[in-house]
Structures are given as C-alpha cells and as structure tokens.
Enzyme design. Structure first.
Site, PDB file in Angstrom:
ATOM      1  N   GLU A  85       0.905  -1.154   0.000  1.00  0.00           N
ATOM      2  CA  GLU A  85       0.000   0.000   0.000  1.00  0.00           C
ATOM      3  C   GLU A  85       0.938   1.196   0.000  1.00  0.00           C
ATOM      4  OE1 GLU A  85      -1.132   2.964   1.378  1.00  0.00           O
ATOM      5  OE2 GLU A  85      -2.225   2.180   3.114  1.00  0.00           O
ATOM      6  N   CYS A 142      -2.468   7.714   4.793  1.00  0.00           N
ATOM      7  CA  CYS A 142      -2.502   7.310   3.382  1.00  0.00           C
ATOM      8  C   CYS A 142      -3.715   7.936   2.707  1.00  0.00           C
ATOM      9  CB  CYS A 142      -2.616   5.813   3.245  1.00  0.00           C
ATOM     10  SG  CYS A 142      -1.775   4.889   4.506  1.00  0.00           S
TER      11      CYS A 142
END
Lengths: 525, 525
Positions: B265, B302
């Site tokens: 990720e 994120c």
C-alpha cells in the site's frame, strides 16, 4: 459460414494489407484456405479503444443481460453446426468425438457462467449499515461489491481449440465478470477462431451490447501479443501455453507503467504417487489406467501424468511390466502442430539420452506427419532429486517413473517438486498414514489433489481448481477452469455513504436484498 | 515489561553482536534506550525455517483455535497496560488520545478477524458431490477450500505504530488465514514493536501453537528486508509505506525463482471533488471539514486529502477564503520521524517553487523539531493536466486545489488521475447527473468512493476496501483494511475424491454441513 480471414474489431470485419497466416492440417501438412490477415499495433489500438469505450456500460450491465449474453454465445456456437466440427478437425488433427465433446464443454462452460452471474455470488456484496448513534464516532453506510477490472486480453490455446480458445474459459469468465475481451487468436486454428469469433460478434449484436465488448486479432510472431499486453487500456491477461510464453507475458505486464495481472497457465508434470498397498493390491489395473491417461489425446493436456513415483520392489516391477506391455500397443496420434511435435521429439530424445534414465518402452511409431509415439522411462529418486532437467514438462504422451528406495525418499521427492496443477495419490485404506504425511507437502505444490483417479479430465464445476503454485501458473490464488475463474477479473470497490440513486444497481436496498450478501458480516441469502 | 532490544525468533529472544538501532523521540530529537540488535541473513534464515516448520500445523489448526489465538493477542496487548501507550508516544510524537484509539482499533481488528475465522466464510467451501450415474461420464466428489499460502513477511508501517505495525492489519489477516508471520519491525518504533511482539509470542505459547508462527526482526538499511522477501520459504509480503519502498519489494519478489505476491500500500493523493451545487450551498462548512481532515495527525495518513478539484467561480472563492483562514490557525504537529519531516519539507518546497502553483496559506510555523507546518496551494486544471509532478503525494498536511474552467475539464482531471485509495464526491441531490458522469471514471481509479465525507478515518469492517489501482497499491484486487484483507493470504485447493479421513477437517461431511458453503453451486448457510 464462409471464412473471410479478417480481423474482428468490434462489429467490423477488417482486412489489412496482404493475408499471410494459413492454417496447416497437421495430419497431412497441407495448407488450409483462406489466408488470414495479420494485425499490427494499429489494430490493437482500435480494438483496445473500443474495449475501453464499452467498459463502463458492460461492467454495470444487469446480471440478467450478461447471463443471456453468455447463453447467446453458446447458442450461436451450436448454430454454426457441423462446419465448426469439420474445420476444427482439419486444423487440429483431433478426432470428431473429441471436438464434439469439447464443443459441449465450451457451451456448458458458458451456460455455467451464466448461472454464476445470475446468482450474484461473485459480486461478494457486503453491506455494513450506518450506525448514526455509535460512540465515540458514528458509522456511515458502507457497501462493497466486486466490479470488473476492465478490458482483458485473452490468448487462445492450441490444445483446446474450443474450450480454451476464443470462447473458452478465459473469455467466458471475463465476460461473466463484465470485462470486454480482446482475443489474440492462436495461429494453429484461425478458421475455428473466426467461426467462434463471429458467433460472439453476433451475440454482442443480438444482446444489444456495445461493440467493443469483443474483438479478435490474428498476428505473426510475438509483436501483436506484446502490443496487446502493453496497451494501457488492458487491465488483465489470460494465457494458456508454454512456460517461456507465460514468463514473457508476465515480464511485459510487470514492466508497464501500471503493472497488471497475467493469469498464465504454463507447465505441470502432474506427479502421481503410487502408495505401497494400492500398488500391491491393484498394480495391473493401475498400470492400464495410467497408460490410458498418458496416451489420451497424444498426451497434449496440461494435466498429463508426466511423473509416477513409487517404492521399488516386486509390486512396482509388476506395475512396470503391465505399463510397458500396454504402451507397446499404444497407437500413434497426430499432434496439434509441427512445432509441438518437434518439441516433443526433442524432449523425448533428451530424456532418452540422459545417463540417469532408462527407457522402458515406446508405443507404435507413426509413418504419418506429426505422429506422436508414446514413451515410458524410469529413473531413481536419487537421480531425479539431483537432475533438475528430469522435472521439465514434455508436452505429449511420455512419462517418467521415479523409483524410491524408501518412504523418506518418496517424501523428499514430493518436497522437491515445483508447483503443479495436480498431484495424485493412488492409495488403499491402509495407505492412509503415508497419505497423511504426503498431503501437507502436496498442498504446497498443487492446486488440485486427487485420490484414485488420473489427472487428465478436468471437471468444469464450482469446486474445480485448475491452477497451482508457480511455475504451474503465474498466480496460485486463482483457477482457470470452473466457476471460481471469474474472480480473476474482479476487484472490490467500497461505496461509502452513496445515495441510492448513485449506487450500482446491485447494491441498492431494493436489489441487494434478494442477492447473496453479508449484512454487518452476517450472511443473508 | 522491561525492554531488551532483542530479536524475537520463535520463542527465543536473541542478541547478536552489538545493539545498534535506537529509537528517537521526534518531539525532542533525543535517543531512547535500549539499543536494538540488527538482524542479518542468518536470523532471517532461522525465522523462516521456524515459520516453515510451523506452516502445516498452523494452516490446518481448527478455526476455534485460530480465533482464540487472535483474541489472546488482543488480550495480551491490553495487558501491557499504559507502558505501551507511553512508549509509543515517546517513539512517535503522537498524542495519547490517538495512541489509545489506535490500540482500540488494533485489538478490535484482531477480534474482528477472530469472528471472521469462526464464521468460516473465508474458506469459500464448495462441494460438488459425486454423480456416479451421470452420462456419458460419472463425476467424482470434488471439494474446494481456501488454504493459507504459507509464511508471510510483514513490514511494519511508521504511521500506524500499532494498527499497521507488528500486530496490525497485515499480521492479523495473515494469522487469520493460517499463515506464520515474520515481521520486519519499523526502526522508528522498536520499543513499541518489542512490546507488541512479545505479546504475540506470549499468545503463541498460551495457545499451544508451534513457535515458528511468529518471529520479529530488526534491521538496518534494506538488507534484512531484501533477504526476507527473497527467502524461498516466504510466500507473500505485506507492506505499507512509500512508493519507492513498495516498488523495490515488488521487483525483488518478481525476480525470485518462484515469484510471490507483494501487497504494498504505497501512495495516494485521495482526490476530493467539490460538485457545484454542494460548493454553492455549503462551501464554508466544506472548507472547515476539509482543513480538519487535512491537518489531522499532521496529515500522516494514506488517505489524506491531497487534491481538491472544483469549478472556478464565486463559490470556490468563498470556499478558498474559509479554507485559507482556517489553515492559518492550524497548529504545528510533530511528525513521526526526521526522515518524514524532511521529505515533507522538500515536497512543500518543490510545490511552492512551481511556476504553475500559487500558495494560498500556511499554518503556524513550529519552533520544535520535526514540526509540520500545514500548507494550501492552488493550480489550474490545465497546469495540473500538463505537469505530472503536481500529482505526486506529499506525505503531510499539504493539499493542492485544482481549479477547473468547466465540467469537461473536471472530467479530464478525473480521467488523468493515477490509481488512488479513495476518491470523494461532495455533492447535493442536484449534483446527481455530474456525480453519475464521474462515477464510472472514479471506479477505475480508486478502491473506495465516498460521498459527503472526508477520506481520513478508515472504518475497520466487512465492506471496507483500503486498496485501489496502481500506484495506490500493488494489487487492486485486494484490501489491506477490513475483513476481506484475509483473502490476500489464501489460495484455493481442490480435493478430488479424497476419503473423509484424509480431507481437511473443515471439508468433511460432518463439519462442512454447518459451515457456509456452495453445494453444487447453491448456497448452504
């Protein structure tokens, strides 16, 4: 249906420059008319652009519409009639019964995926409802569904000209997922491909789908395939073929600005373990079954039993005696292409020359072009463990028996295997302890583990896994046969707090209620 | 719990040569005791060998046993008490409330996966019963279940020292799947890692699992991580971090003899679209919500809203005015590490120097080490479309407003975006048509699409997707948050015609009957 040799780009049948690709009848070596046009990067671009344009509409087409589309393809294939069977026989050298059976499997597969689409199972719907009063923070409505990944490139396989080619498992599962498909037709059966491709084209029109849902291109060499996998509009690749071909596509796909998954089904030697009590009790029958599986279709199956592993001793000697006698009578069969035939001959010749291998017997030699002569060889586990080349796939009806001194050696052989599509245990009840010792090793090695069967013959159903760890496939998390194959072409998306009017149709309150889903983690339907 | 600085290899706490790694309090720049030992290839080898030895037993441990293991880890983490909170605060500069919340999330996540394991959903059981009388060929019994892929390497993330580190989402989902885990601890919070690692170690012992189920290593530079991903016993990788780090791991994993999946990720700018009527009706409130989301946790998420896209005009001007006023008051916050702080400063400075970008305002400057000063910038859609660098993630609380001339330009910006974790629509009912035009584009771009929320704050539930197309992640077919994350570490295996005594426990007639499964394609339970 008169064959035209043209590329199918959306609803257009396209001729470019001079037709160059001709099918060859492997049984006679004769060229078959018509010649086919080889596409270039320009045609890849056109097909991919149409696929991209079709993407959003096809992705969210209703489940019923997509199911009917799959069924219509099957109907259109049947409607071609015997012309399809005859052309496929000419292009592949395969007998009528096999082709008819494969047509049945292909249409059955399309209809199975229609059922899967209708059931809604593959959407994996999940609804976590809003909890406005939750402390310390409220939760908003969250809904998940799998959506199509986008346009898929499918490479037709030579050894299943119907079931793993233009309308085969890859195409059927990609369509079921809602992905437009661009097929690179296999040059060994362009006429068969054209017939099937036009059946799909016709189904697209009849079902009132955007034309870009399907295109089919022919190409010479690797250029067209490379262009297809490199195209940024393509989001996944389905391939069945050689290890070198699969590895090349994986490399290209990984080198893209946006890497994409390649589902390559590559090579497998499908080890069969003959456990001691089964071998003792029914060695004769096992030997006959083994040679039957080995020689079926000239051994041109991904699941051909290329290696048999057993303990040395009298029971094995008896098995080998029957197997050898049986293979001596094995009739030669025409292989699919001159290339496959040559690779087979080279593989057998390398094996025969190996100092650690002994030949047990060969089938009847052929006096026709591309005739496959079956072969049976033996080596010791010690040599098999030392010499990596003995584990290479020989595509055709040749197998290698690996003789083990003891059970430890058998377990070592199992542990040293590469990834496989299948592994098989021939066992009796009293072999259970050894089977239990082998099972965890084999689970790491193969996508399908079977008992008292032979690996050839792959059932198209819900529980099938035709996959397995590398190098059997490029992605052991998937299968290329059976209904679970649809998951290769789906990805989950979470829709958070969307108004009903904006949600995908399948996720609205009205429609999701009847579909299988998890509601707050609990299964409904 | 006294910290030792030792590597955790199975049940052993191992010291090697001289301890070298020291945590630094980012708020003061002071080093924290103790020093941690850096592992080498030898320790990777030991940890992987133990993991391999534990693999078969853990994979087929009962669902109940695995669920209790996950719950025991949560209990052990809670049992550490306030010492954990204090150490994590020292190592990360994050405030108490945030760390306590994250501990709650981490334990909640472990308990959620325990429920998921108990439910048996992730096994995806499928039973296609034998049909001995089927014509022309009988069918044998075929059963499918997902099994663990094998040992998993997990790289702890710096920005979630609990929820995405040693016992975070990757580890929890890998354990839930039945995979042994080898963690490479993040050097920014080694003490936190040791506390959590020893909690897991203790849970392994209490639950009577093989010690190799869990190991944790510290390392300097990239060597240890490379060795871990290269090790042939490791079968998958979980990583949350930078794009360069993720790409490096993907490359290593692809170059192995047996390539393996890396679930990385990596980076996302989480575009927020302000649709015209919503902007007109509630621009002031939207601006406050936006800056709140942007500055939370110094923007070290994120899912930080790094880009806001809107039509130019008076409504946007009002929004910008409130946003600018609000950001001017934004207090500085300590960033996680000096490295992150420096990268943030460099990113902001590059943006500020860009000729196509105008700065709207900055938050309060910090006079402490590693203090993040928030920033707000604006550019035109024309420039944004031309200059690829404007789409790079700046990890921290800085955002770029993209001003579009018209709706076509807004759609162009959407189409040109790279893959994202999230995209957001701020919309009113009357914006529905534009939302409908954007949705199919955004579905291709993101793993999560939300309406009238802000991307920060990721719910851990069943319908969550924390994933998305490259470069947001390396594999858009998955999520790293929520219960569906378990599927990353599973692969299907088909068991054909196995006697009941040889089948995995969950697939026997006796046990499968109560578990959710497909029987001949029809859902049962």
């Amino acid at each position: 249906m008169e064959l035209t040799g043209r590329l199918l780009i959306g609803k257009a049948n396209v001729a470019v420059s001079t037709p160059e690709i001709k099918a060859i009848n492997p049984a006679t070596g004769e060229q078959l008319a018509p010649a086919y046009y080889a596409g270039s990067i320009a045609e890849v671009d056109q097909a991919c652009e149409l696929a991209k344009q079709a993407n959003a509409e096809f992705r969210h087409s209703s489940l019923e519409k997509r199911a009917v589309f799959l069924e219509t393809i099957a109907d259109e294939i049947i409607a071609i009639g015997d012309a399809l069977i005859e052309r496929t026989m000419l292009e592949t050298g395969l007998p009528r019964g096999r082709i008819e059976g494969e047509r049945g499997r292909t249409c059955g597969q399309l209809r199975l995926f229609a059922e899967v689409v209708r059931s809604g199972e593959s959407l994996d719907l999940r609804i976590d409802p809003a909890m406005p009063d939750r402390q310390p923070l409220p939760r908003v409505d969250l809904r998940l569904q799998n959506i199509a990944v986008g346009p898929v490139a499918v490479f037709g396989a030579s050894n299943f000209p119907l079931a793993f080619s233009v309308a085969g498992g890859d195409t059927a599962s990609a369509f079921a997922a809602g992905c437009p498909v661009v097929v690179k037709a296999h040059s060994a059966h362009p006429g068969t491909s054209e017939m099937i491709g036009r059946a799909i084209q016709s189904a697209v029109t009849k079902c009132d789908l955007p034309e870009g849902v399907f295109s089919m291109l022919y190409g010479i060499g690797n250029e067209l395939g490379q262009a297809l996998v490199t195209d940024q509009r393509i989001k996944a690749v389905g391939f069945t073929g050689s290890r070198s071909g699969g590895l090349a596509l994986m490399k290209i796909a990984q080198a893209r600005t946006e890497p994409i998954p390649v589902y390559a089904e590559m090579s497998s030697i499908n080890p069969v373990f003959l456990l001691p009590d089964a071998l003792e009790a029914r060695g004769h029958k096992l030997a006959e079954g083994f040679i039957g599986s080995l020689t079926m279709g000239a051994g041109q199956f991904c699941t051909n039993p290329g290696v048999v592993i057993a303990l040395s001793g009298k029971a094995l000697d008896k098995f080998l005696s029957t197997a050898t006698t049986t293979i001596l009578d094995a009739a030669p069969q025409t292989m699919l292409t001159a290339g496959i035939y040559q690779a087979y001959k080279d593989g057998v010749s390398t094996l025969a020359k190996s100092k650690s291998v002994k030949s047990l017997g060969y089938g009847i030699e052929s006096n026709q072009p591309n005739g496959c002569q079956s072969g049976l060889f033996i080596t010791t586990a010690e040599d098999f463990l030392k010499d990596q080349t003995l584990r290479d796939e020989i595509f055709g009806s040749t197998s290698l028996v690996v003789e083990c001194k003891d059970i430890d050696e058998m377990l070592s052989v199992a542990s040293q295997l590469e990834g496989q599509l299948t592994t098989t245990l021939q066992m009796d009840d009293t072999d259970l302890d050894l089977a239990k010792a082998l099972l965890p090793i084999l689970e790491d090695k193969a996508g399908r583990i079977m008992v008292n069967g032979w690996p050839t013959g792959v059932e198209v159903c819900h529980a099938m896994v035709h996959g397995g760890p590398f190098p059997a496939t490029s992605d052991p998390r998937t299968t290329s046969v059976g209904s679970a194959a649809i998951y290769r072409f789906l990805r989950p998306v979470c829709y958070q707090n969307l108004p009903q009017a904006l949600l995908p149709e399948t996720l609205t309150d009205k429609n999701s209620v009847d579909l299988p889903h998890l509601f707050d983690g609990k299964r409904v339907n």
